[in-house]
Design an enzyme around this catalytic site. Structure first.
Site, short mmCIF file in Angstrom:
data_model
loop_
_atom_site.label_atom_id
_atom_site.label_comp_id
_atom_site.label_asym_id
_atom_site.label_seq_id
_atom_site.Cartn_x
_atom_site.Cartn_y
_atom_site.Cartn_z
N LYS A 13 0.61 -1.56 0.31
CA LYS A 13 0.07 -0.13 -0.31
C LYS A 13 0.58 1.38 0.08
O LYS A 13 0.53 2.52 -0.57
CB LYS A 13 -0.66 0.11 1.34
CG LYS A 13 -1.95 -1.02 1.20
CD LYS A 13 -3.45 -1.02 2.53
CE LYS A 13 -2.68 -0.85 3.70
NZ LYS A 13 -1.45 -1.68 4.51
N ARG A 88 -10.12 1.07 9.41
CA ARG A 88 -9.51 0.19 8.98
C ARG A 88 -10.55 -0.68 10.11
O ARG A 88 -9.97 -1.74 10.35
CB ARG A 88 -7.64 -0.02 10.12
CG ARG A 88 -6.62 -0.45 9.32
CD ARG A 88 -5.27 -0.66 10.70
NE ARG A 88 -4.16 -1.17 10.26
CZ ARG A 88 -3.02 -0.38 9.34
NH1 ARG A 88 -3.09 0.80 8.57
NH2 ARG A 88 -1.98 -1.10 9.22
N ARG A 122 11.64 -6.17 5.01
CA ARG A 122 11.45 -4.60 4.82
C ARG A 122 12.11 -3.92 5.67
O ARG A 122 12.38 -4.10 6.97
CB ARG A 122 9.90 -4.58 5.43
CG ARG A 122 9.65 -3.44 5.32
CD ARG A 122 7.82 -3.17 4.53
NE ARG A 122 7.26 -2.48 6.18
CZ ARG A 122 5.88 -2.93 6.15
NH1 ARG A 122 5.61 -2.00 5.13
NH2 ARG A 122 5.65 -3.30 7.88
N ARG A 153 11.31 -2.12 11.54
CA ARG A 153 10.30 -1.32 12.01
C ARG A 153 10.38 -2.52 13.50
O ARG A 153 10.00 -3.81 13.50
CB ARG A 153 9.30 -1.89 11.77
CG ARG A 153 8.45 0.22 10.62
CD ARG A 153 7.56 -0.10 9.48
NE ARG A 153 6.39 -0.66 10.31
CZ ARG A 153 5.02 -0.48 9.77
NH1 ARG A 153 4.69 -0.51 8.07
NH2 ARG A 153 4.33 -1.53 10.10
N ARG A 164 -1.04 -8.71 13.47
CA ARG A 164 -1.13 -7.72 12.34
C ARG A 164 -2.06 -8.66 11.40
O ARG A 164 -3.34 -7.46 11.18
CB ARG A 164 -0.34 -6.60 12.05
CG ARG A 164 0.64 -5.95 13.07
CD ARG A 164 2.07 -5.79 12.91
NE ARG A 164 2.17 -4.70 11.12
CZ ARG A 164 2.80 -5.01 10.78
NH1 ARG A 164 4.15 -5.56 10.73
NH2 ARG A 164 3.11 -4.09 9.16
P1 ADP Z 1 0.85 -1.50 8.41
O1 ADP Z 1 -0.13 -1.51 6.89
O2 ADP Z 1 2.77 -2.81 7.51
O3 ADP Z 1 0.51 -3.11 8.51
P2 ADP Z 1 0.92 0.81 9.27
O4 ADP Z 1 1.79 1.62 9.34
O5 ADP Z 1 0.27 1.32 8.17
O6 ADP Z 1 1.86 -0.54 8.27
O7 ADP Z 1 0.27 0.86 10.42
C1 ADP Z 1 1.11 0.32 10.91
C2 ADP Z 1 -0.09 -0.01 12.64
O8 ADP Z 1 -0.46 1.53 13.32
C3 ADP Z 1 -0.86 -0.79 12.48
O9 ADP Z 1 -0.41 -1.99 13.16
C4 ADP Z 1 -1.36 0.18 13.86
O10 ADP Z 1 -1.03 -0.24 15.72
C5 ADP Z 1 -1.91 1.53 13.66
N1 ADP Z 1 -2.58 2.07 13.04
C6 ADP Z 1 -2.08 2.63 11.52
N2 ADP Z 1 -3.27 3.35 11.30
C7 ADP Z 1 -4.60 2.67 11.70
C8 ADP Z 1 -6.08 3.02 11.87
N3 ADP Z 1 -6.51 3.65 10.72
N4 ADP Z 1 -6.60 2.53 12.89
C9 ADP Z 1 -5.92 1.96 13.45
N5 ADP Z 1 -4.38 1.41 14.00
C10 ADP Z 1 -3.87 1.80 12.88
#
Ligand code: ADP
Ligand code: ZN
Length: 214
Positions: A13, A88, A122, A153, A164
């Site tokens: 994404k 999400r 990654r 990360r 996740r």
């Molecule tokens: P990825 O898609 O690789 O899991 P992101 O950088 O999008 O990574 O998200 C990392 C973390 O940030 C998630 O596991 C969550 O804890 C938090 N997070 C990000 N966006 C949201 C969201 N819209 N709602 C809840 N938690 C979020």
């Protein structure tokens, strides 16, 4: 154009959103990046989000929704937005429909068995936030774009990755029905959802997304 990228962690994404947002001239808004920068700056939101992120769990809806509402009120969003990592949950999607409803939702589909190696391999640049896979890197520690230092990360550890993926299937996947209109019983609405195969080279996925948006 108001766009959402939906897909499991590791689907690509972030990588695709950078390219597509530049192409469309709309801001790329990644809630994950916003949280990581809030953590770095030790803001109250960052302090709250950190424990959830480190555990691989979702940050509570109210925290995320407030943050996104503020971001979408900024001037650069007048041209639209490309949201990456938000919504999400169904609650977040409902809130977004109230704030500024998306025109289209691109689901990037990648089978679970491909995601683990993508995520454990990654590396992220601390300077430009570029994302790379160790298989593409000549030097595991230096960003091939800006020379910045690459890091892994906290949440890209195998145990956290499993949490996740589970959060994705349980809490985020219902959005596929939400945006295709299937979740609604009596309302006939046009589907906003477009599914793209994300299990190929980044350049190929990019082309497919642009073709889908035509
Ligand atoms: P990825 O898609 O690789 O899991 P992101 O950088 O999008 O990574 O998200 C990392 C973390 O940030 C998630 O596991 C969550 O804890 C938090 N997070 C990000 N966006 C949201 C969201 N819209 N709602 C809840 N938690 C979020
Ligand atoms: Zn860099």
């Amino acid at each position: 154009m108001k766009l959402i990228f939906l897909g499991p962690p590791g689907a690509g994404k972030g990588t695709q959103a950078s390219g597509v947002s530049a192409h469309l001239g709309v801001p790329h808004i990644s809630t994950g990046d916003m949280f990581r920068s809030a953590i770095k700056n030790q803001t109250p939101t960052g302090l709250e989000a950190k424990r959830y992120m480190d555990a691989g769990e979702l940050v509570p809806d109210s925290v995320v929704i407030d943050m996104v509402r503020e971001r979408l009120a900024m001037d650069d969003c007048k041209s639209g937005y490309l949201l990456d990592g938000f919504p999400r949950t169904v609650e977040q999607a409902e809130a977004l429909d109230q704030i500024s409803a998306p025109d289209a939702v691109i689901e990037i589909d990648v089978p679970d068995e491909r995601l683990l190696s993508r995520l454990t391999g990654r590396r992220v640049c601390g300077k430009c936030q570029g994302t790379f896979h160790i298989s593409q890197l000549a030097d595991e520690h230096a960003c091939p774009i800006c020379g910045g230092e690459l890091y892994q990360r906290n949440d890209d550890q195998p145990e956290t990755i499993a949490t996740r993926l589970k959060a994705y299937h349980d809490q985020t996947e219902p959005l596929i029905d939400y945006y295709s209109g299937e979740g609604k019983l009596h309302v006939v609405e046009v589907s906003r959802l477009k599914t793209v195969n994300g299990d190929s080279k980044p350049e190929e996925v990019f082309k497919t997304i642009l073709a889908t948006l035509e």
